[in-house]
Design a protein around this motif. Structure first.
Motif, PDB file in Angstrom:
ATOM      1  N   HIS A 133       9.015   1.404   5.374  1.00  0.00           N
ATOM      2  CA  HIS A 133       8.058   0.134   5.119  1.00  0.00           C
ATOM      3  C   HIS A 133       8.853  -0.691   4.534  1.00  0.00           C
ATOM      4  O   HIS A 133       8.414  -2.084   4.908  1.00  0.00           O
ATOM      5  CB  HIS A 133       6.863   0.703   4.624  1.00  0.00           C
ATOM      6  CG  HIS A 133       7.091   1.323   3.319  1.00  0.00           C
ATOM      7  ND1 HIS A 133       7.111   0.446   1.912  1.00  0.00           N
ATOM      8  CD2 HIS A 133       7.017   2.580   2.858  1.00  0.00           C
ATOM      9  CE1 HIS A 133       7.123   1.265   1.008  1.00  0.00           C
ATOM     10  NE2 HIS A 133       7.333   2.573   1.383  1.00  0.00           N
ATOM     11  N   CYS A 134       9.585  -0.629   3.560  1.00  0.00           N
ATOM     12  CA  CYS A 134      10.370  -1.788   2.843  1.00  0.00           C
ATOM     13  C   CYS A 134      11.288  -2.582   3.820  1.00  0.00           C
ATOM     14  O   CYS A 134      11.497  -3.835   3.891  1.00  0.00           O
ATOM     15  CB  CYS A 134      10.923  -1.397   1.518  1.00  0.00           C
ATOM     16  SG  CYS A 134       9.910  -0.853   0.088  1.00  0.00           S
ATOM     17  N   GLN A 135      12.155  -1.618   4.664  1.00  0.00           N
ATOM     18  CA  GLN A 135      12.946  -2.660   5.641  1.00  0.00           C
ATOM     19  C   GLN A 135      12.156  -3.310   6.553  1.00  0.00           C
ATOM     20  O   GLN A 135      12.617  -4.383   6.854  1.00  0.00           O
ATOM     21  CB  GLN A 135      13.854  -1.409   6.229  1.00  0.00           C
ATOM     22  CG  GLN A 135      14.613  -0.549   5.281  1.00  0.00           C
ATOM     23  CD  GLN A 135      15.670  -1.563   4.621  1.00  0.00           C
ATOM     24  OE1 GLN A 135      16.531  -2.461   5.065  1.00  0.00           O
ATOM     25  NE2 GLN A 135      15.565  -1.555   3.177  1.00  0.00           N
ATOM     26  N   VAL A 146       6.917  -1.345  -8.910  1.00  0.00           N
ATOM     27  CA  VAL A 146       6.294  -2.724  -9.325  1.00  0.00           C
ATOM     28  C   VAL A 146       6.613  -4.291  -8.809  1.00  0.00           C
ATOM     29  O   VAL A 146       5.717  -4.783  -8.344  1.00  0.00           O
ATOM     30  CB  VAL A 146       5.956  -2.757 -10.563  1.00  0.00           C
ATOM     31  CG1 VAL A 146       5.301  -3.885 -11.351  1.00  0.00           C
ATOM     32  CG2 VAL A 146       5.304  -1.363 -11.091  1.00  0.00           C
ATOM     33  N   GLY A 147       7.695  -4.351  -8.758  1.00  0.00           N
ATOM     34  CA  GLY A 147       8.363  -5.811  -8.287  1.00  0.00           C
ATOM     35  C   GLY A 147       8.082  -5.918  -6.960  1.00  0.00           C
ATOM     36  O   GLY A 147       7.714  -6.897  -6.503  1.00  0.00           O
ATOM     37  N   THR A 177       0.934  -1.363   0.009  1.00  0.00           N
ATOM     38  CA  THR A 177      -0.019   0.087   0.008  1.00  0.00           C
ATOM     39  C   THR A 177       0.965   1.318   0.017  1.00  0.00           C
ATOM     40  O   THR A 177       0.520   2.059  -0.702  1.00  0.00           O
ATOM     41  CB  THR A 177      -0.879  -0.004   1.292  1.00  0.00           C
ATOM     42  OG1 THR A 177      -1.876  -1.078   1.197  1.00  0.00           O
ATOM     43  CG2 THR A 177      -1.742   1.276   1.244  1.00  0.00           C
ATOM     44  N   ALA A 178       1.989   1.292   0.882  1.00  0.00           N
ATOM     45  CA  ALA A 178       2.752   2.456   0.848  1.00  0.00           C
ATOM     46  C   ALA A 178       3.604   2.470  -0.604  1.00  0.00           C
ATOM     47  O   ALA A 178       3.628   3.793  -0.768  1.00  0.00           O
ATOM     48  CB  ALA A 178       3.775   2.409   2.009  1.00  0.00           C
ATOM     49  N   CYS A 179       4.190   1.595  -0.968  1.00  0.00           N
ATOM     50  CA  CYS A 179       4.623   1.412  -2.355  1.00  0.00           C
ATOM     51  C   CYS A 179       3.730   2.205  -3.554  1.00  0.00           C
ATOM     52  O   CYS A 179       4.211   2.786  -4.194  1.00  0.00           O
ATOM     53  CB  CYS A 179       4.971   0.314  -2.779  1.00  0.00           C
ATOM     54  SG  CYS A 179       6.746  -0.445  -1.748  1.00  0.00           S
TER      55      CYS A 179
END
Length: 115
Positions: free
Chosen positions: A94-96, A42-43, A30-32
């Motif tokens: 958020h990715c980390q 996208v990936g 969602t954050a991406c």
């Protein structure tokens, strides 16, 4: 009052890791999607969604004691590791956090499979 067995406690630890991973992956996707350069994410978004889905399915199978849980769990480990690697490439918090949750989930699943 009955005390939970060791395996019930182990399953709860596994289920907690699976549920944390689902939540982290959903939040990350969602954050991406809100990122101004969403095309570059996208990936990450695709893997987040796949990982959330396989973790949710695995959690349901483990919770019900399905004979198929371990088979699906092997795929879960693979997808978690892929998602971890993808999310780790990005500096977003958020990715980390998602990468850390995926790593913990893969480790919990691997430990369960090794029993």
């Amino acid at each position: 009052m009955n005390q939970p067995t060791a395996s019930a406690l182990d399953n709860q630890i596994l289920l907690d890791a699976l549920h944390r991973c689902v939540a982290a992956c959903e939040h990350c996707a969602t954050a991406c999607l809100r990122d101004e350069h969403v095309g570059h994410m996208v990936g990450c978004i695709r893997l987040d969604r796949d990982c959330a889905d396989i973790c949710a399915l695995t959690a349901r199978l483990v919770a019900r004691g399905s004979e198929h849980a371990k088979h699906v769990m092997k795929e879960c480990v693979e997808v978690c590791r892929l998602c971890e690697a993808e999310c780790a490439k990005h500096s977003h918090d958020h990715c980390q956090r998602c990468a850390a949750a995926c790593k913990a989930c893969a480790e919990a699943c691997q430990a369960y499979l090794s029993e």
